[in-house]
Design an enzyme around this catalytic site. Structure first.
Site: not given
Length: 362
Positions: A74, A102, A125, A151, A228, A252, A255, A283-284, A287, A307
């Protein structure tokens, strides 16, 4: 619980920054898709298994981890805390988690490495400037990073309505310090109705790359290469064919492509196509500690959390992020005990309800 970190972070961050961190693309349908996919999966525990000694440790491309858990890449951690990625690296090391930095980090690769006591990967990127990519790859290897993460689901940044509505740009006192400043100008500045992040990607991202271009990137360093953003078995097979060392199954963070399949739903076919020939990471939407177990049963080797790491950072810096990671690891340890699975290897397809897993073959 993680929602306590989330609530505190929302109080402390400005509304435009919160929207940038939390927002999604298009209708924002994908923000909840991964969570909903994980919630549809139910666990099938085994009884009378000796779980008096549990060992959650694993390795990922040679990196020793305290549990199958890492931090997703991130950008601009200084948006959440002044210490930025240095604080995140310190927390990851304390928890025994992998940290994927990142390319748009707000602290230098070298400063992050100096603060880290655990494994680091660098995310990239594909920029139009190959020279800049090569410099970053070599700097990462020299600083002790253990893999490159490319990515591949962002030939451009998707329309993110919250950022456009806010005219969001990265504040001038926070910068992607590892990239040539001349290449980052477009990511700053406020223009009503336009996202500076999207403007920057249109200027700097190379949308012409293909599988054949991966060979050039691999020539720049000896580091393993991870892709990714893979969501199909076809691309999983291509990744193996082109010698990729790992795949991160990711939307992502909701996003990029709106209305795509949720990453957990894609995971079984991707793992099956890879057939153990490269590492698989989900990934994603992570929680809960139980999400780690579900991902392992679906065929992943590890999961990345996004996040909530920034929530912890905004909450109390390094301590907050370490707290987030410890909470997930503690919950995973409890799941190991109650599932009758004393090691990560004991989480197999039989550990989840079969009727709710699209694409999985038993």
């Amino acid at each position: 619980m993680l929602h306590e970190y989330e609530a505190m972070a929302r109080e402390r961050l400005s509304a435009p920054v919160w929207d940038f961190l939390e927002g999604g693309s298009g209708t924002e349908s994908m923000l909840s898709a991964g969570r909903e996919a994980l919630d549809r999966i139910t666990l099938r525990p085994r009884c009378l298994v000796d779980v008096s000694h549990r060992d959650p440790r694993t390795t990922l491309l040679g990196a020793a981890l305290a549990a199958p858990l890492g931090i997703a890449p991130m950008a601009y951690h200084q948006l959440a805390h002044p210490e930025g990625e240095v604080a995140t690296a310190r927390a990851a090391g304390e928890a025994g988690a992998l940290f994927t930095v990142s390319m748009f980090a707000s602290r230098s690769l070298e400063d992050i490495a100096a603060a880290a006591s655990g494994p680091l990967w660098l995310q990239l990127y594909w920029l139009r400037s190959r020279e800049q990519l090569a410099v970053l790859a070599r700097r990462a290897e020299a600083a002790g990073y253990q893999a490159l993460v490319l990515t591949v689901d962002a030939p451009r940044v998707a329309h993110r309505p919250r950022d456009a509505r806010n005219g969001f740009g990265i504040p001038p006192d926070i910068r992607a310090v590892n990239v040539d400043p001349a290449m980052m100008t477009a990511s700053h500045g406020h223009r009503p109705g336009e996202s500076a992040i999207a403007r920057h990607s249109k200027e700097q991202f190379d949308s012409s790359i293909t599988w054949e271009d991966l060979a050039w990137l691999r020539e720049q360093t000896s580091l393993p290469l991870v892709l990714k953003g893979v969501l199909t078995a076809e691309d999983s097979e291509c990744a193996v064919k082109y010698g990729v060392d790992g795949i991160i199954v990711s939307n992502h963070g909701g996003r990029q492509l709106d209305f795509a399949r949720a990453a957990p739903d894609c995971l079984p076919e991707i793992a099956e196509a890879a057939s153990g020939r490269c590492a698989i990471i989900l990934d994603g939407g992570i929680r809960h500690g139980a999400d780690i177990a579900k991902a392992l049963c679906l065929g992943a080797d590890a999961v990345f959390v996004g996040r909530p790491v920034l929530w912890g950072l905004a909450h109390s810096g390094s301590d907050g992020t370490a707290g987030v990671l410890r909470l997930l690891m503690d919950e995973f340890d409890e799941v190991m005990a109650l599932m009758g699975a004393p090691t990560p290897r004991d989480f197999t397809p039989s550990g989840i309800s079969r009727s709710v897993i699209p694409g999985m073959h038993f």
